[in-house]
Design an enzyme around this catalytic site. Structure first.
Site, PDB file in Angstrom:
ATOM      1  CE1 TYR A 145      -4.005   2.153   0.713  1.00  0.00           C
ATOM      2  CE2 TYR A 145      -2.401   3.398   1.975  1.00  0.00           C
ATOM      3  CZ  TYR A 145      -3.635   3.304   1.369  1.00  0.00           C
ATOM      4  OH  TYR A 145      -4.493   4.381   1.412  1.00  0.00           O
ATOM      5  CG  HIS A 195      -0.933   5.551  -1.516  1.00  0.00           C
ATOM      6  ND1 HIS A 195      -1.494   4.293  -1.452  1.00  0.00           N
ATOM      7  CD2 HIS A 195      -1.963   6.423  -1.596  1.00  0.00           C
ATOM      8  CE1 HIS A 195      -2.815   4.406  -1.489  1.00  0.00           C
ATOM      9  NE2 HIS A 195      -3.126   5.693  -1.580  1.00  0.00           N
ATOM     10  CE1 TYR A 197      -6.761  11.225   1.291  1.00  0.00           C
ATOM     11  CE2 TYR A 197      -6.873  11.396  -1.091  1.00  0.00           C
ATOM     12  CZ  TYR A 197      -7.175  10.729   0.067  1.00  0.00           C
ATOM     13  OH  TYR A 197      -7.893   9.552   0.007  1.00  0.00           O
ATOM     14  CD1 TRP A 210      -6.457   5.107  -6.009  1.00  0.00           C
ATOM     15  CD2 TRP A 210      -4.540   4.864  -7.132  1.00  0.00           C
ATOM     16  NE1 TRP A 210      -5.436   5.083  -5.089  1.00  0.00           N
ATOM     17  CE2 TRP A 210      -4.247   4.933  -5.755  1.00  0.00           C
ATOM     18  CE3 TRP A 210      -3.491   4.714  -8.034  1.00  0.00           C
ATOM     19  CZ2 TRP A 210      -2.951   4.850  -5.252  1.00  0.00           C
ATOM     20  CZ3 TRP A 210      -2.193   4.635  -7.535  1.00  0.00           C
ATOM     21  CH2 TRP A 210      -1.937   4.698  -6.159  1.00  0.00           C
ATOM     22  CD1 TRP A 211     -10.641   4.172  -5.630  1.00  0.00           C
ATOM     23  CD2 TRP A 211     -12.690   4.021  -6.484  1.00  0.00           C
ATOM     24  NE1 TRP A 211     -11.339   5.264  -5.204  1.00  0.00           N
ATOM     25  CE2 TRP A 211     -12.604   5.198  -5.711  1.00  0.00           C
ATOM     26  CE3 TRP A 211     -13.885   3.731  -7.132  1.00  0.00           C
ATOM     27  CZ2 TRP A 211     -13.676   6.063  -5.548  1.00  0.00           C
ATOM     28  CZ3 TRP A 211     -14.959   4.600  -6.977  1.00  0.00           C
ATOM     29  CH2 TRP A 211     -14.840   5.747  -6.188  1.00  0.00           C
TER      30      TRP A 211
END
Length: 104
Positions: free
Chosen positions: A18, A22, A41, A76-77
Protein backbone atom coordinates in the site's frame (compact mmCIF):
# COMPACT_ATOMS: atom_id res chain seq x y z
CA UNK A 1 -11.42 25.62 3.84
CA UNK A 2 -13.52 22.50 4.12
CA UNK A 3 -12.19 19.45 5.94
CA UNK A 4 -13.22 15.84 5.57
CA UNK A 5 -11.92 12.75 7.33
CA UNK A 6 -12.72 9.07 6.98
CA UNK A 7 -11.41 5.63 7.86
CA UNK A 8 -10.57 2.74 5.54
CA UNK A 9 -9.08 -0.68 6.28
CA UNK A 10 -6.20 -2.65 4.83
CA UNK A 11 -6.10 -6.41 4.46
CA UNK A 12 -3.45 -8.21 6.54
CA UNK A 13 0.00 -8.32 4.98
CA UNK A 14 -0.54 -5.40 2.59
CA UNK A 15 0.97 -2.42 4.44
CA UNK A 16 4.26 -2.30 2.54
CA UNK A 17 2.60 -2.66 -0.85
CA UNK A 18 0.00 0.00 0.00
CA UNK A 19 2.80 2.39 0.92
CA UNK A 20 4.80 1.51 -2.22
CA UNK A 21 1.83 2.15 -4.52
CA UNK A 22 1.15 5.52 -2.90
CA UNK A 23 4.83 6.45 -3.12
CA UNK A 24 4.43 5.87 -6.88
CA UNK A 25 1.02 7.58 -7.21
CA UNK A 26 0.09 8.26 -10.82
CA UNK A 27 0.61 11.88 -11.94
CA UNK A 28 -2.80 11.84 -13.65
CA UNK A 29 -4.43 10.89 -10.33
CA UNK A 30 -2.62 13.70 -8.52
CA UNK A 31 -3.84 16.13 -11.19
CA UNK A 32 -7.40 14.82 -10.92
CA UNK A 33 -7.48 15.18 -7.13
CA UNK A 34 -6.04 18.69 -7.23
CA UNK A 35 -8.35 19.77 -10.07
CA UNK A 36 -11.30 18.45 -8.04
CA UNK A 37 -10.48 20.89 -5.23
CA UNK A 38 -8.35 18.79 -2.88
CA UNK A 39 -5.31 20.80 -1.84
CA UNK A 40 -4.08 18.74 1.11
CA UNK A 41 -4.56 14.98 1.55
CA UNK A 42 -2.94 12.76 4.17
CA UNK A 43 -3.49 9.09 5.03
CA UNK A 44 -2.33 7.71 8.38
CA UNK A 45 -2.03 4.06 9.41
CA UNK A 46 -2.88 2.48 12.75
CA UNK A 47 -0.49 -0.48 12.53
CA UNK A 48 -2.30 -2.41 15.26
CA UNK A 49 -5.71 -2.43 13.56
CA UNK A 50 -4.69 -1.80 9.91
CA UNK A 51 -7.13 1.11 9.84
CA UNK A 52 -6.23 3.98 7.55
CA UNK A 53 -7.28 7.49 8.55
CA UNK A 54 -7.62 9.94 5.67
CA UNK A 55 -7.83 13.71 6.10
CA UNK A 56 -8.69 15.98 3.17
CA UNK A 57 -8.65 19.75 2.92
CA UNK A 58 -10.88 21.10 0.18
CA UNK A 59 -11.33 24.46 -1.51
CA UNK A 60 -14.88 25.86 -1.16
CA UNK A 61 -15.53 25.38 -4.89
CA UNK A 62 -14.46 21.72 -4.81
CA UNK A 63 -16.10 19.06 -6.97
CA UNK A 64 -15.17 15.76 -5.35
CA UNK A 65 -18.68 14.37 -5.91
CA UNK A 66 -17.68 13.66 -9.52
CA UNK A 67 -14.57 11.63 -8.59
CA UNK A 68 -16.26 8.20 -8.32
CA UNK A 69 -17.29 8.35 -11.98
CA UNK A 70 -13.93 9.48 -13.35
CA UNK A 71 -12.01 6.75 -15.27
CA UNK A 72 -8.68 7.55 -13.57
CA UNK A 73 -10.26 7.24 -10.12
CA UNK A 74 -11.91 3.95 -11.05
CA UNK A 75 -8.61 2.58 -12.40
CA UNK A 76 -6.88 3.56 -9.13
CA UNK A 77 -9.57 1.79 -7.11
CA UNK A 78 -9.13 -1.34 -9.24
CA UNK A 79 -5.36 -1.06 -8.76
CA UNK A 80 -5.76 -0.88 -4.95
CA UNK A 81 -8.66 -3.34 -4.47
CA UNK A 82 -6.47 -6.34 -3.64
CA UNK A 83 -4.99 -4.48 -0.65
CA UNK A 84 -8.02 -3.15 1.19
CA UNK A 85 -11.65 -3.66 2.05
CA UNK A 86 -13.77 -2.46 -0.87
CA UNK A 87 -17.39 -2.01 -1.91
CA UNK A 88 -18.80 -3.52 -5.11
CA UNK A 89 -17.06 -1.71 -7.97
CA UNK A 90 -13.82 -1.63 -5.91
CA UNK A 91 -14.50 1.69 -4.21
CA UNK A 92 -12.69 1.55 -0.85
CA UNK A 93 -15.02 1.06 2.09
CA UNK A 94 -15.12 4.36 3.96
CA UNK A 95 -16.35 5.15 7.43
CA UNK A 96 -16.80 8.91 7.98
CA UNK A 97 -15.08 10.43 11.00
CA UNK A 98 -16.64 13.19 13.09
CA UNK A 99 -14.39 16.10 14.00
CA UNK A 100 -14.24 16.42 17.76
CA UNK A 101 -11.56 19.13 18.08
CA UNK A 102 -9.64 21.56 15.90
CA UNK A 103 -6.83 23.92 16.89
CA UNK A 104 -6.21 26.62 14.29
Amino acid sequence: MIGRAFRMKLKPGTVEEYKRRHDEIWPELVDLLKNSGIYDYSIFLDEETLHLFAVLKLWPDQNIAALPEHPVMRRWWDHMADLMEVEPGNRPREWPLVQMFHLA
